[in-house]
Design a protein around this motif. Structure first.
Motif, PDB file in Angstrom:
ATOM      1  N   LEU A   1       0.843  -1.187   0.000  1.00  0.00           N
ATOM      2  CA  LEU A   1       0.000   0.000   0.000  1.00  0.00           C
ATOM      3  C   LEU A   1       0.889   1.252   0.000  1.00  0.00           C
ATOM      4  O   LEU A   1       2.069   1.173   0.353  1.00  0.00           O
ATOM      5  CB  LEU A   1      -0.922  -0.026   1.217  1.00  0.00           C
ATOM      6  CG  LEU A   1      -1.918  -1.185   1.225  1.00  0.00           C
ATOM      7  CD1 LEU A   1      -2.668  -1.256   2.548  1.00  0.00           C
ATOM      8  CD2 LEU A   1      -2.890  -1.064   0.060  1.00  0.00           C
ATOM      9  N   PRO A   2       0.352   2.408  -0.370  1.00  0.00           N
ATOM     10  CA  PRO A   2       1.177   3.618  -0.451  1.00  0.00           C
ATOM     11  C   PRO A   2       1.930   3.958   0.837  1.00  0.00           C
ATOM     12  O   PRO A   2       3.025   4.511   0.775  1.00  0.00           O
ATOM     13  CB  PRO A   2       0.166   4.714  -0.803  1.00  0.00           C
ATOM     14  CG  PRO A   2      -0.893   3.987  -1.566  1.00  0.00           C
ATOM     15  CD  PRO A   2      -1.005   2.644  -0.883  1.00  0.00           C
ATOM     16  N   ASP A   3       1.384   3.596   2.001  1.00  0.00           N
ATOM     17  CA  ASP A   3       2.080   3.892   3.261  1.00  0.00           C
ATOM     18  C   ASP A   3       2.987   2.739   3.708  1.00  0.00           C
ATOM     19  O   ASP A   3       3.537   2.765   4.801  1.00  0.00           O
ATOM     20  CB  ASP A   3       1.102   4.283   4.363  1.00  0.00           C
ATOM     21  CG  ASP A   3       0.061   3.220   4.669  1.00  0.00           C
ATOM     22  OD1 ASP A   3      -0.217   2.379   3.791  1.00  0.00           O
ATOM     23  OD2 ASP A   3      -0.480   3.231   5.787  1.00  0.00           O
ATOM     24  N   GLY A   4       3.153   1.702   2.863  1.00  0.00           N
ATOM     25  CA  GLY A   4       4.146   0.678   3.115  1.00  0.00           C
ATOM     26  C   GLY A   4       3.703  -0.736   3.429  1.00  0.00           C
ATOM     27  O   GLY A   4       4.437  -1.675   3.138  1.00  0.00           O
ATOM     28  N   PRO A   5       2.540  -0.962   4.054  1.00  0.00           N
ATOM     29  CA  PRO A   5       2.181  -2.343   4.414  1.00  0.00           C
ATOM     30  C   PRO A   5       1.987  -3.255   3.205  1.00  0.00           C
ATOM     31  O   PRO A   5       1.487  -2.825   2.174  1.00  0.00           O
ATOM     32  CB  PRO A   5       0.849  -2.196   5.144  1.00  0.00           C
ATOM     33  CG  PRO A   5       0.776  -0.779   5.556  1.00  0.00           C
ATOM     34  CD  PRO A   5       1.553  -0.001   4.527  1.00  0.00           C
ATOM     35  N   LEU A   6       2.380  -4.513   3.368  1.00  0.00           N
ATOM     36  CA  LEU A   6       2.053  -5.529   2.381  1.00  0.00           C
ATOM     37  C   LEU A   6       0.607  -5.940   2.606  1.00  0.00           C
ATOM     38  O   LEU A   6       0.142  -5.996   3.749  1.00  0.00           O
ATOM     39  CB  LEU A   6       2.973  -6.744   2.544  1.00  0.00           C
ATOM     40  CG  LEU A   6       2.906  -7.783   1.430  1.00  0.00           C
ATOM     41  CD1 LEU A   6       3.549  -7.224   0.149  1.00  0.00           C
ATOM     42  CD2 LEU A   6       3.612  -9.063   1.839  1.00  0.00           C
ATOM     43  N   GLN A   7      -0.105  -6.212   1.542  1.00  0.00           N
ATOM     44  CA  GLN A   7      -1.521  -6.565   1.601  1.00  0.00           C
ATOM     45  C   GLN A   7      -1.779  -7.696   0.617  1.00  0.00           C
ATOM     46  O   GLN A   7      -1.349  -7.636  -0.529  1.00  0.00           O
ATOM     47  CB  GLN A   7      -2.355  -5.338   1.201  1.00  0.00           C
ATOM     48  CG  GLN A   7      -3.807  -5.610   0.949  1.00  0.00           C
ATOM     49  CD  GLN A   7      -4.446  -4.499   0.125  1.00  0.00           C
ATOM     50  OE1 GLN A   7      -3.994  -4.176  -0.972  1.00  0.00           O
ATOM     51  NE2 GLN A   7      -5.493  -3.900   0.656  1.00  0.00           N
ATOM     52  N   PHE A   8      -2.477  -8.731   1.108  1.00  0.00           N
ATOM     53  CA  PHE A   8      -2.935  -9.781   0.201  1.00  0.00           C
ATOM     54  C   PHE A   8      -4.146 -10.463   0.816  1.00  0.00           C
ATOM     55  O   PHE A   8      -4.478 -10.236   1.982  1.00  0.00           O
ATOM     56  CB  PHE A   8      -1.818 -10.786  -0.149  1.00  0.00           C
ATOM     57  CG  PHE A   8      -1.255 -11.561   1.003  1.00  0.00           C
ATOM     58  CD1 PHE A   8      -1.724 -12.829   1.316  1.00  0.00           C
ATOM     59  CD2 PHE A   8      -0.224 -11.044   1.764  1.00  0.00           C
ATOM     60  CE1 PHE A   8      -1.189 -13.554   2.359  1.00  0.00           C
ATOM     61  CE2 PHE A   8       0.327 -11.764   2.806  1.00  0.00           C
ATOM     62  CZ  PHE A   8      -0.160 -13.024   3.115  1.00  0.00           C
ATOM     63  N   PHE A   9      -4.825 -11.262   0.009  1.00  0.00           N
ATOM     64  CA  PHE A   9      -6.081 -11.880   0.408  1.00  0.00           C
ATOM     65  C   PHE A   9      -5.998 -13.393   0.264  1.00  0.00           C
ATOM     66  O   PHE A   9      -5.427 -13.898  -0.701  1.00  0.00           O
ATOM     67  CB  PHE A   9      -7.230 -11.343  -0.456  1.00  0.00           C
ATOM     68  CG  PHE A   9      -7.469  -9.867  -0.274  1.00  0.00           C
ATOM     69  CD1 PHE A   9      -8.454  -9.415   0.594  1.00  0.00           C
ATOM     70  CD2 PHE A   9      -6.699  -8.931  -0.949  1.00  0.00           C
ATOM     71  CE1 PHE A   9      -8.673  -8.063   0.773  1.00  0.00           C
ATOM     72  CE2 PHE A   9      -6.907  -7.573  -0.772  1.00  0.00           C
ATOM     73  CZ  PHE A   9      -7.897  -7.136   0.091  1.00  0.00           C
ATOM     74  N   VAL A  10      -6.610 -14.085   1.214  1.00  0.00           N
ATOM     75  CA  VAL A  10      -6.692 -15.541   1.171  1.00  0.00           C
ATOM     76  C   VAL A  10      -8.140 -15.946   1.404  1.00  0.00           C
ATOM     77  O   VAL A  10      -8.952 -15.157   1.885  1.00  0.00           O
ATOM     78  CB  VAL A  10      -5.776 -16.207   2.229  1.00  0.00           C
ATOM     79  CG1 VAL A  10      -4.323 -15.788   2.032  1.00  0.00           C
ATOM     80  CG2 VAL A  10      -6.232 -15.909   3.647  1.00  0.00           C
ATOM     81  N   ARG A  11      -8.445 -17.182   1.067  1.00  0.00           N
ATOM     82  CA  ARG A  11      -9.760 -17.757   1.356  1.00  0.00           C
ATOM     83  C   ARG A  11      -9.605 -18.782   2.464  1.00  0.00           C
ATOM     84  O   ARG A  11      -8.706 -19.629   2.418  1.00  0.00           O
ATOM     85  CB  ARG A  11     -10.365 -18.443   0.130  1.00  0.00           C
ATOM     86  CG  ARG A  11     -10.713 -17.518  -1.005  1.00  0.00           C
ATOM     87  CD  ARG A  11     -12.025 -16.831  -0.792  1.00  0.00           C
ATOM     88  NE  ARG A  11     -12.254 -15.857  -1.865  1.00  0.00           N
ATOM     89  CZ  ARG A  11     -13.278 -15.041  -1.900  1.00  0.00           C
ATOM     90  NH1 ARG A  11     -14.183 -15.075  -0.932  1.00  0.00           N
ATOM     91  NH2 ARG A  11     -13.420 -14.180  -2.882  1.00  0.00           N
ATOM     92  N   ASP A  12     -10.491 -18.714   3.465  1.00  0.00           N
ATOM     93  CA  ASP A  12     -10.484 -19.746   4.504  1.00  0.00           C
ATOM     94  C   ASP A  12     -11.165 -20.989   3.952  1.00  0.00           C
ATOM     95  O   ASP A  12     -11.666 -20.978   2.820  1.00  0.00           O
ATOM     96  CB  ASP A  12     -11.091 -19.225   5.817  1.00  0.00           C
ATOM     97  CG  ASP A  12     -12.608 -19.099   5.817  1.00  0.00           C
ATOM     98  OD1 ASP A  12     -13.291 -19.545   4.859  1.00  0.00           O
ATOM     99  OD2 ASP A  12     -13.130 -18.550   6.802  1.00  0.00           O
ATOM    100  N   PRO A  13     -11.185 -22.085   4.699  1.00  0.00           N
ATOM    101  CA  PRO A  13     -11.771 -23.326   4.162  1.00  0.00           C
ATOM    102  C   PRO A  13     -13.240 -23.205   3.757  1.00  0.00           C
ATOM    103  O   PRO A  13     -13.724 -24.007   2.959  1.00  0.00           O
ATOM    104  CB  PRO A  13     -11.608 -24.322   5.312  1.00  0.00           C
ATOM    105  CG  PRO A  13     -10.426 -23.837   6.062  1.00  0.00           C
ATOM    106  CD  PRO A  13     -10.526 -22.336   5.985  1.00  0.00           C
TER     107      PRO A  13
END
Length: 162
Positions: free
Chosen positions: A99-111
């Protein structure tokens, strides 16, 4: 008028309580805490001293883009683990990004198919191999909708306070 002071809990609907509970306990290290004596399957987890995740088993439909975001203490390790499990989902919000302020971001699916965003605080050291991975892409997600309504700022952040 009352003011909101925080989020107490988020409830996710799952289709198999035992499988989902094991996922959140094992993969995210969440602590199981007692739930009320409901007449339906449910599990409560402690996230920190004031926030909880609740799972409840129903036959409801899951949202495609709606999600809960979990802030983790080791974004590098969780990225590699989620990639190993092959549950990173780039279809609703695009690839893994910073993100522009630095954090890594990603998405997962739970079971059960619930979408879970994974993020870390600004300033977290991201392994260079993640930034070179085929799942990574620079820049913000672009939907192509060209609808710019809402409250937006170049100084936006997921992390307020300290």
């Amino acid at each position: 008028m009352a003011n909101t002071i925080g989020i107490n809990h988020v409830t996710l609907v799952v289709n198999n309580l035992e499988e989902a509970a094991a996922f959140y306990e094992k993969e995210f290290g969440l602590e199981v805490i007692p739930a009320f004596l409901f007449d339906y399957p449910t599990a409560f987890f402690k996230i920190n001293e004031s926030q909880q995740l609740h799972l409840t088993e129903w036959e409801d439909a899951q949202s495609f883009r709606g999600h809960v975001c979990l802030h983790v203490d080791d974004i590098n390790a969780i990225f590699w683990r989620m990639k190993e499990l092959d549950i990173i989902d780039t279809s609703p919000w695009g690839k893994v990004r910073t993100l522009p302020d630095g954090p890594l971001q990603f998405f997962v699916r739970d079971p059960s198919g619930n979408l879970v965003e994974i993020s870390c605080p600004p300033g977290t050291a991201i392994e260079p191999e993640i930034l070179e991975d085929e799942l990574f892409e620079e820049g913000l997600y672009v939907s192509g909708r060209n609808d710019f309504r809402g409250y937006k700022s170049k100084d936006a952040t997921l992390y307020h306070g300290k």
